[in-house]
Design a protein around this motif. Structure first.
Motif, PDB file in Angstrom:
ATOM      1  N   ARG A 149     -14.268  23.586  31.686  1.00  0.00           N
ATOM      2  CA  ARG A 149     -15.653  23.349  32.064  1.00  0.00           C
ATOM      3  C   ARG A 149     -16.054  21.956  31.560  1.00  0.00           C
ATOM      4  N   GLU A 168     -16.827   9.101  35.909  1.00  0.00           N
ATOM      5  CA  GLU A 168     -16.615   9.090  34.469  1.00  0.00           C
ATOM      6  C   GLU A 168     -16.626   7.649  33.964  1.00  0.00           C
ATOM      7  N   GLU A 228     -17.692  18.000  31.651  1.00  0.00           N
ATOM      8  CA  GLU A 228     -19.024  17.461  31.919  1.00  0.00           C
ATOM      9  C   GLU A 228     -18.888  16.022  32.403  1.00  0.00           C
ATOM     10  N   GLU A 278     -24.555  14.183  33.240  1.00  0.00           N
ATOM     11  CA  GLU A 278     -24.121  14.858  32.016  1.00  0.00           C
ATOM     12  C   GLU A 278     -24.439  16.355  32.025  1.00  0.00           C
ATOM     13  N   PHE A 279     -23.790  17.055  32.955  1.00  0.00           N
ATOM     14  CA  PHE A 279     -24.007  18.480  33.155  1.00  0.00           C
ATOM     15  C   PHE A 279     -22.655  19.102  33.468  1.00  0.00           C
ATOM     16  N   THR A 280     -22.380  20.292  32.940  1.00  0.00           N
ATOM     17  CA  THR A 280     -21.038  20.848  33.091  1.00  0.00           C
ATOM     18  C   THR A 280     -20.799  21.443  34.473  1.00  0.00           C
ATOM     19  N   GLU A 327     -17.640  19.870  25.882  1.00  0.00           N
ATOM     20  CA  GLU A 327     -16.870  20.217  27.068  1.00  0.00           C
ATOM     21  C   GLU A 327     -15.790  21.231  26.700  1.00  0.00           C
ATOM     22  N   THR A 363     -26.831  26.611  34.016  1.00  0.00           N
ATOM     23  CA  THR A 363     -26.230  25.774  32.982  1.00  0.00           C
ATOM     24  C   THR A 363     -24.967  25.074  33.461  1.00  0.00           C
ATOM     25  N   ARG A 364     -24.578  25.285  34.715  1.00  0.00           N
ATOM     26  CA  ARG A 364     -23.352  24.695  35.255  1.00  0.00           C
ATOM     27  C   ARG A 364     -23.389  24.778  36.773  1.00  0.00           C
ATOM     28  N   HIS A 409     -23.492  18.321  24.705  1.00  0.00           N
ATOM     29  CA  HIS A 409     -22.493  17.776  25.629  1.00  0.00           C
ATOM     30  C   HIS A 409     -21.060  18.175  25.276  1.00  0.00           C
ATOM     31  N   ASP A 444     -19.884  12.343  33.621  1.00  0.00           N
ATOM     32  CA  ASP A 444     -21.036  11.528  33.245  1.00  0.00           C
ATOM     33  C   ASP A 444     -22.103  11.547  34.337  1.00  0.00           C
TER      34      ASP A 444
END
Length: 203
Positions: A86, A117, A88, A76-78, A36, A105-106, A34, A90
């Motif tokens: 970049r 958030e 992330e 929780e992913f960028t 960022e 991945t994003r 996680h 919540d």
């Protein structure tokens, strides 16, 4: 007696001139989970409180049950804002068509409809100041900030004003949160607080 070699610093311990880039998050070895990227700097997650974990799970589950079928809820992913940012969120809501590739991945920030958030002590300034500015510039229409006020969840709701490109507060919700955008949501925020154990029945 043999002398063990000194452990070398991880590659990401020393940033390059100009800072790290969004692509670096996919290539730097052994990054903590996680991580960022904010303004070219790596931001690492501190241990999370129980309130934070419960709040993130609550909004993930509730939004999944309420979102229209063409939308997807991601936890929780960028997201890509620009070359040096970049973050992330919540929890966020995005067009479901973008989730067809399981190897990604994003996601592009401009495709995000809502970012949520949950504030931690160490993320307070980022969630209140830094991230809202960046999310608004990335044209994310809706932003919710969830805070712990004496064990109870308070949600601050913002909507991006198209003419100015900044977020405007549209409500502060304490026990019940009811909004009509980005889709109808009616939530009992008291469900986030810790559940009390029932007293044992007398024998």
């Amino acid at each position: 007696m043999s002398i063990e070699p000194e452990a070398s610093e991880p590659r990401w311990a020393v940033p390059p001139e100009g800072g790290w880039t969004a692509d670096d998050l996919d290539t730097l070895p052994n990054l903590p989970p996680h991580t960022e990227l904010i303004d070219g700097s790596l931001v690492f997650v501190s241990p999370q409180t129980l309130f934070h974990t419960r709040a993130v799970s609550f909004f993930e589950w509730q939004l999944e049950s309420l979102a229209p079928p063409e939308l997807e809820v991601v936890r929780e992913f960028t997201i890509d804002i620009d070359r040096y940012n970049r973050p992330e969120p919540d929890v966020f809501v995005i067009d479901g068509e973008l989730l067809q590739d399981g190897n990604q991945t994003r996601f592009p920030a401009e495709a995000v409809l809502l970012a949520v958030e949950v504030v931690s002590p160490e993320s307070r300034s980022r969630d209140r100041e830094t991230k809202p500015v960046k999310y608004a510039r990335a044209t994310i229409p809706h932003y919710w900030r969830v805070e712990n006020h004496d064990g109870r969840a308070v949600v601050y709701v913002f909507e991006r004003e198209p003419a100015t490109g900044v977020y405007t507060s549209t409500g502060i919700f304490h026990d019940r949160m009811k909004v009509s955008v980005p889709f109808p949501v009616d939530l009992d925020l008291t469900a986030i607080k810790p559940r009390r154990r029932r007293a044992a029945d007398p024998e």
